[in-house]
Design a protein around this motif. Structure first.
Motif, mmCIF file in Angstrom:
data_model
loop_
_atom_site.group_PDB
_atom_site.id
_atom_site.type_symbol
_atom_site.label_atom_id
_atom_site.label_comp_id
_atom_site.label_asym_id
_atom_site.label_seq_id
_atom_site.Cartn_x
_atom_site.Cartn_y
_atom_site.Cartn_z
ATOM 1 N N ASN A 154 19.348 4.321 -1.824
ATOM 2 C CA ASN A 154 19.560 4.058 -0.399
ATOM 3 C C ASN A 154 18.503 3.085 0.132
ATOM 4 O O ASN A 154 18.765 2.326 1.068
ATOM 5 C CB ASN A 154 19.504 5.363 0.397
ATOM 6 C CG ASN A 154 20.673 6.272 0.080
ATOM 7 O OD1 ASN A 154 21.794 5.815 -0.110
ATOM 8 N ND2 ASN A 154 20.416 7.570 0.012
ATOM 9 N N PHE A 155 17.329 3.132 -0.478
ATOM 10 C CA PHE A 155 16.246 2.229 -0.121
ATOM 11 C C PHE A 155 15.196 2.297 -1.226
ATOM 12 O O PHE A 155 15.233 3.185 -2.085
ATOM 13 C CB PHE A 155 15.603 2.607 1.223
ATOM 14 C CG PHE A 155 14.970 3.977 1.214
ATOM 15 C CD1 PHE A 155 13.624 4.127 0.898
ATOM 16 C CD2 PHE A 155 15.704 5.111 1.525
ATOM 17 C CE1 PHE A 155 13.036 5.381 0.884
ATOM 18 C CE2 PHE A 155 15.136 6.374 1.500
ATOM 19 C CZ PHE A 155 13.787 6.508 1.190
ATOM 20 N N MET A 156 14.286 1.358 -1.229
ATOM 21 C CA MET A 156 13.166 1.372 -2.158
ATOM 22 C C MET A 156 11.870 1.114 -1.408
ATOM 23 O O MET A 156 11.847 0.362 -0.434
ATOM 24 C CB MET A 156 13.337 0.298 -3.251
ATOM 25 C CG MET A 156 14.326 0.634 -4.343
ATOM 26 S SD MET A 156 14.262 -0.610 -5.663
ATOM 27 C CE MET A 156 12.553 -0.386 -6.233
ATOM 28 N N LEU A 157 10.809 1.757 -1.882
ATOM 29 C CA LEU A 157 9.476 1.504 -1.344
ATOM 30 C C LEU A 157 8.612 0.895 -2.430
ATOM 31 O O LEU A 157 8.654 1.340 -3.587
ATOM 32 C CB LEU A 157 8.825 2.805 -0.868
ATOM 33 C CG LEU A 157 9.482 3.557 0.293
ATOM 34 C CD1 LEU A 157 8.646 4.784 0.644
ATOM 35 C CD2 LEU A 157 9.631 2.666 1.504
ATOM 36 N N ILE A 158 7.856 -0.100 -2.080
ATOM 37 C CA ILE A 158 6.898 -0.690 -3.018
ATOM 38 C C ILE A 158 5.537 -0.743 -2.342
ATOM 39 O O ILE A 158 5.356 -1.439 -1.346
ATOM 40 C CB ILE A 158 7.311 -2.113 -3.446
ATOM 41 C CG1 ILE A 158 8.658 -2.098 -4.172
ATOM 42 C CG2 ILE A 158 6.232 -2.727 -4.351
ATOM 43 C CD1 ILE A 158 9.171 -3.483 -4.544
ATOM 44 N N GLY A 159 4.594 0.023 -2.880
ATOM 45 C CA GLY A 159 3.209 -0.093 -2.447
ATOM 46 C C GLY A 159 2.527 -1.109 -3.345
ATOM 47 O O GLY A 159 2.749 -1.117 -4.556
ATOM 48 N N GLU A 160 1.709 -1.964 -2.784
ATOM 49 C CA GLU A 160 1.138 -3.077 -3.566
ATOM 50 C C GLU A 160 -0.293 -3.355 -3.133
ATOM 51 O O GLU A 160 -0.653 -3.174 -1.966
ATOM 52 C CB GLU A 160 1.983 -4.334 -3.375
ATOM 53 C CG GLU A 160 2.103 -4.757 -1.917
ATOM 54 C CD GLU A 160 3.203 -5.777 -1.666
ATOM 55 O OE1 GLU A 160 2.892 -6.824 -1.052
ATOM 56 O OE2 GLU A 160 4.355 -5.530 -2.061
ATOM 57 N N ASN A 161 -1.120 -3.812 -4.068
ATOM 58 C CA ASN A 161 -2.476 -4.206 -3.699
ATOM 59 C C ASN A 161 -2.526 -5.657 -3.241
ATOM 60 O O ASN A 161 -3.478 -6.082 -2.587
ATOM 61 C CB ASN A 161 -3.468 -3.978 -4.835
ATOM 62 C CG ASN A 161 -3.286 -4.938 -6.000
ATOM 63 O OD1 ASN A 161 -2.469 -4.694 -6.870
ATOM 64 N ND2 ASN A 161 -4.045 -6.038 -6.036
ATOM 65 N N ASN A 162 -1.480 -6.437 -3.587
ATOM 66 C CA ASN A 162 -1.372 -7.802 -3.065
ATOM 67 C C ASN A 162 0.079 -8.269 -3.159
ATOM 68 O O ASN A 162 0.924 -7.606 -3.774
ATOM 69 C CB ASN A 162 -2.315 -8.774 -3.788
ATOM 70 C CG ASN A 162 -2.074 -8.843 -5.286
ATOM 71 O OD1 ASN A 162 -0.963 -8.628 -5.770
ATOM 72 N ND2 ASN A 162 -3.123 -9.157 -6.038
ATOM 73 N N ASN A 163 0.365 -9.404 -2.560
ATOM 74 C CA ASN A 163 1.732 -9.916 -2.503
ATOM 75 C C ASN A 163 2.259 -10.270 -3.892
ATOM 76 O O ASN A 163 3.455 -10.116 -4.172
ATOM 77 C CB ASN A 163 1.787 -11.149 -1.599
ATOM 78 C CG ASN A 163 3.206 -11.649 -1.397
ATOM 79 O OD1 ASN A 163 4.030 -10.986 -0.779
ATOM 80 N ND2 ASN A 163 3.501 -12.835 -1.922
ATOM 81 N N TYR A 164 1.373 -10.713 -4.768
ATOM 82 C CA TYR A 164 1.795 -11.128 -6.108
ATOM 83 C C TYR A 164 2.467 -9.988 -6.869
ATOM 84 O O TYR A 164 3.598 -10.134 -7.358
ATOM 85 C CB TYR A 164 0.597 -11.642 -6.896
ATOM 86 C CG TYR A 164 0.879 -11.813 -8.380
ATOM 87 C CD1 TYR A 164 1.589 -12.906 -8.848
ATOM 88 C CD2 TYR A 164 0.436 -10.863 -9.298
ATOM 89 C CE1 TYR A 164 1.862 -13.069 -10.204
ATOM 90 C CE2 TYR A 164 0.702 -11.011 -10.653
ATOM 91 C CZ TYR A 164 1.420 -12.105 -11.100
ATOM 92 O OH TYR A 164 1.689 -12.247 -12.438
ATOM 93 N N ILE A 165 1.799 -8.851 -6.961
ATOM 94 C CA ILE A 165 2.374 -7.746 -7.736
ATOM 95 C C ILE A 165 3.609 -7.188 -7.029
ATOM 96 O O ILE A 165 4.559 -6.743 -7.667
ATOM 97 C CB ILE A 165 1.330 -6.631 -7.997
ATOM 98 C CG1 ILE A 165 1.896 -5.585 -8.969
ATOM 99 C CG2 ILE A 165 0.887 -5.968 -6.707
ATOM 100 C CD1 ILE A 165 2.253 -6.130 -10.332
ATOM 101 N N GLY A 166 3.630 -7.245 -5.707
ATOM 102 C CA GLY A 166 4.819 -6.806 -4.974
ATOM 103 C C GLY A 166 6.033 -7.647 -5.329
ATOM 104 O O GLY A 166 7.135 -7.121 -5.549
ATOM 105 N N GLU A 167 5.857 -8.955 -5.402
ATOM 106 C CA GLU A 167 6.948 -9.855 -5.775
ATOM 107 C C GLU A 167 7.408 -9.604 -7.210
ATOM 108 O O GLU A 167 8.605 -9.572 -7.508
ATOM 109 C CB GLU A 167 6.505 -11.312 -5.631
ATOM 110 C CG GLU A 167 6.341 -11.779 -4.197
ATOM 111 C CD GLU A 167 7.673 -11.901 -3.464
ATOM 112 O OE1 GLU A 167 8.717 -12.002 -4.141
ATOM 113 O OE2 GLU A 167 7.668 -11.884 -2.226
ATOM 114 N N VAL A 168 6.456 -9.425 -8.120
ATOM 115 C CA VAL A 168 6.788 -9.176 -9.529
ATOM 116 C C VAL A 168 7.615 -7.913 -9.664
ATOM 117 O O VAL A 168 8.650 -7.882 -10.349
ATOM 118 C CB VAL A 168 5.497 -9.067 -10.374
ATOM 119 C CG1 VAL A 168 5.808 -8.528 -11.772
ATOM 120 C CG2 VAL A 168 4.809 -10.421 -10.472
ATOM 121 N N VAL A 169 7.169 -6.844 -9.011
ATOM 122 C CA VAL A 169 7.859 -5.556 -9.118
ATOM 123 C C VAL A 169 9.228 -5.619 -8.455
ATOM 124 O O VAL A 169 10.215 -5.083 -8.994
ATOM 125 C CB VAL A 169 6.983 -4.445 -8.490
ATOM 126 C CG1 VAL A 169 7.780 -3.157 -8.338
ATOM 127 C CG2 VAL A 169 5.749 -4.210 -9.348
#
Length: 237
Positions: free
Chosen positions: A174-189
């Motif tokens: 229904n949705f996804m959450l992504i916690g990230e230490n920076n934008n780079y890893i957020g984009e990769v994941v």
């Protein structure tokens, strides 16, 4: 960074379906669990436990997934997903981080034996807010001598699935959450997970602590709803 091969730790009732889901989507997976009996069954193409669609996914994953009890081959991957149990524990609190810590220690010890200079960590297990900041990141920094955001990154992608519909929930969240230490890893994941989805869910990205809090808040909300329904059922009876 385009990810087409990952390492994965934890092949339990949530971890195995997710690992197979990645492999069935065309991603190469080095899948690790310390349970030798479980790994032997998987290598013998036996179903270790029942979950709807799991047998189909395991069959479709063949050729893209390697089951083992050690971290051999982790040096060939740039991203490791951890989905191990964090059970309620009277000693360690509502969610025990013991297995997560053990998994991170094993990854670090393996990487130290290689020439790898960078790695990305993705946690899917449920943990109490602050665990990543206070325990997991310092563990990696102290063991590897690395700095967050430079040699390594950390992301938190909690699962929102239920036994009996695990694979359906992974494929059509229904949705996804992504916690990230920076934008780079957020984009990769985000790019990695989008390869596996059948639908187009909203994906909310936030910092690591906000991700931990959001997962706990969602769990508490679901438990509150169930408690209310059970209470009302008892009153009606």
């Amino acid at each position: 960074m385009e990810v087409d091969k990952i390492s994965f730790i934890g092949l339990g009732k949530l971890g195995l379906p997710l690992a197979a889901h990645f492999a069935r989507s065309g991603i190469q997976v080095v899948a690790v669990d310390k349970n030798q009996t479980l790994v032997d069954k998987l290598n013998n193409e036996e179903l270790p436990f029942f979950e709807p669609q799991l047998e189909e996914h395991l069959s479709g994953a063949r050729g893209n997934i390697k089951y083992q009890t050690n971290q051999d081959g982790f040096e060939e991957t740039d991203l490791t997903i951890i989905l191990v149990n964090t059970p309620n524990d009277p000693v360690h609190g509502p969610f025990s981080n013991v297995q997560v810590i053990s998994a991170i220690e094993d990854i670090c010890e393996t990487l130290k034996k290689t020439e790898k200079k960078t790695h990305n960590f993705v946690l899917s297990s449920t943990v109490m807010p602050g665990s990543i900041r206070d325990e997991f990141i310092p563990l990696i920094e102290n063991t590897m001598g690395w700095t967050l955001g430079e040699e390594f990154n950390f992301a938190y992608v909690p699962d929102f699935v239920a036994l009996g519909t695990v694979i359906r929930d992974f494929e059509n969240p229904n949705f996804m959450l992504i916690g990230e230490n920076n934008n780079y890893i957020g984009e990769v994941v985000e790019q990695l997970y989008r390869k596996t989805l059948k639908n187009d869910p909203p994906i909310k990205r936030m910092n690591l602590l906000e991700g931990e809090l959001s997962k706990i808040a969602f769990n508490a909300f679901i438990i509150s709803k169930l408690s209310f329904v059970n209470f009302l059922g008892n009153v009606c009876d």
